[in-house]
Design a protein around this motif. Structure first.
Motif, mmCIF file in Angstrom:
data_model
loop_
_atom_site.group_PDB
_atom_site.id
_atom_site.type_symbol
_atom_site.label_atom_id
_atom_site.label_comp_id
_atom_site.label_asym_id
_atom_site.label_seq_id
_atom_site.Cartn_x
_atom_site.Cartn_y
_atom_site.Cartn_z
ATOM 1 N N ARG A 140 24.981 -26.731 -58.512
ATOM 2 C CA ARG A 140 23.753 -27.517 -58.430
ATOM 3 C C ARG A 140 22.560 -26.586 -58.579
ATOM 4 N NH1 ARG A 140 21.956 -31.866 -53.691
ATOM 5 N NH2 ARG A 140 19.921 -32.394 -54.611
ATOM 6 N N PRO B 227 21.452 -36.139 -55.686
ATOM 7 C CA PRO B 227 20.598 -35.265 -56.488
ATOM 8 C C PRO B 227 19.159 -35.760 -56.523
ATOM 9 C CG PRO B 227 21.852 -36.697 -57.904
ATOM 10 C CD PRO B 227 22.308 -36.988 -56.508
ATOM 11 N N ASP C 262 17.370 -32.150 -61.138
ATOM 12 C CA ASP C 262 18.574 -31.396 -60.776
ATOM 13 C C ASP C 262 19.599 -31.488 -61.903
ATOM 14 O OD1 ASP C 262 17.615 -30.642 -58.327
ATOM 15 O OD2 ASP C 262 18.882 -31.996 -57.161
ATOM 16 N N LEU D 229 23.875 -31.046 -62.075
ATOM 17 C CA LEU D 229 25.142 -30.846 -61.374
ATOM 18 C C LEU D 229 26.229 -30.591 -62.408
ATOM 19 C CD1 LEU D 229 25.115 -33.756 -58.731
ATOM 20 C CD2 LEU D 229 24.386 -31.397 -58.409
#
Length: 207
Positions: A15, A172, A176, A178
């Motif tokens: 992340r 999130p 962001d 991931l």
């Protein structure tokens, strides 16, 4: 009594902020681009209707987002850096081949929409970057890959350590990114916000 207890066979989750490299993605422009593409993509709209997909996804209709809108080209350049960093953390032996973008698609999930549990076969690393996450938008739900083998195991206690949970929810924020290995089963539970949850997902394959 002392014992040596170790955690084995780790499942890694990456992340970070998409713009770590210093490049800035205009969130408003990206959101507007997603809606513009969704409005013009008749083939994608038809696929969503035929397959009962709530909202809109370009997954089955468009393969050239980075060419259509320069902002997606900038996103790909950033994703390449993040995926390379994650591959290094995973200690992959890639030889002379690199992990390369296989596909990139838009997801617009309206109120009440869900995306059922699934994996991304034929890819190595998958992930999502988040464009709009209004209050009430669903977190990403990740499933312990060992779960199908745990037929006789008791449930975990409330507050169990994260690495021992059967499901982990990650909430999130806009901007962001991931990343996870593509075999990791995941889903998007029901969007309880009145506004759309918008994300851009992708797969990277080897060579």
């Amino acid at each position: 009594m002392s014992a040596d207890i170790r955690s084995l066979f780790a499942t890694r989750l990456y992340r970070a902020r998409l713009d770590l490299s210093g490049a800035v993605i205009d969130a408003d422009e990206l959101e507007a681009s997603c809606y513009s593409i969704a409005e013009d993509d008749e083939a994608g709209q038809e696929w969503c209707e035929e397959n009962g997909y709530p909202g809109y996804t370009s997954y089955a209709s468009l393969t050239d987002l980075a060419w259509r809108f320069p902002i997606f080209g900038e996103i790909v350049k950033l994703l390449d850096q993040h995926v390379a960093a994650f591959a290094k953390d995973l200690e992959f032996d890639l030889g002379e081949r690199e992990l390369k973008l296989e596909d990139l698609w838009i997801n617009i999930l309206p109120e009440g929409g869900t995306h059922s549990s699934h994996i991304h076969p034929h890819s190595v690393i998958s992930g999502t970057t988040y464009v709009a996450m209004p209050d009430g938008a669903s977190a990403l739900k990740l499933e312990d890959p060992r779960l199908p083998m745990m037929m006789a195991a008791p449930t975990r206690v409330k507050g169990a350590r994260e690495e021992l949970k059967s499901f982990v929810y990650v909430a999130p924020e806009v901007g962001d990114v991931l990343l996870w290995e593509s075999w990791l089963r995941h889903e998007v539970p029901m969007n309880q916000s009145e506004d759309d949850r918008i994300s851009v997902s992708f797969n990277y394959s080897w060579g």
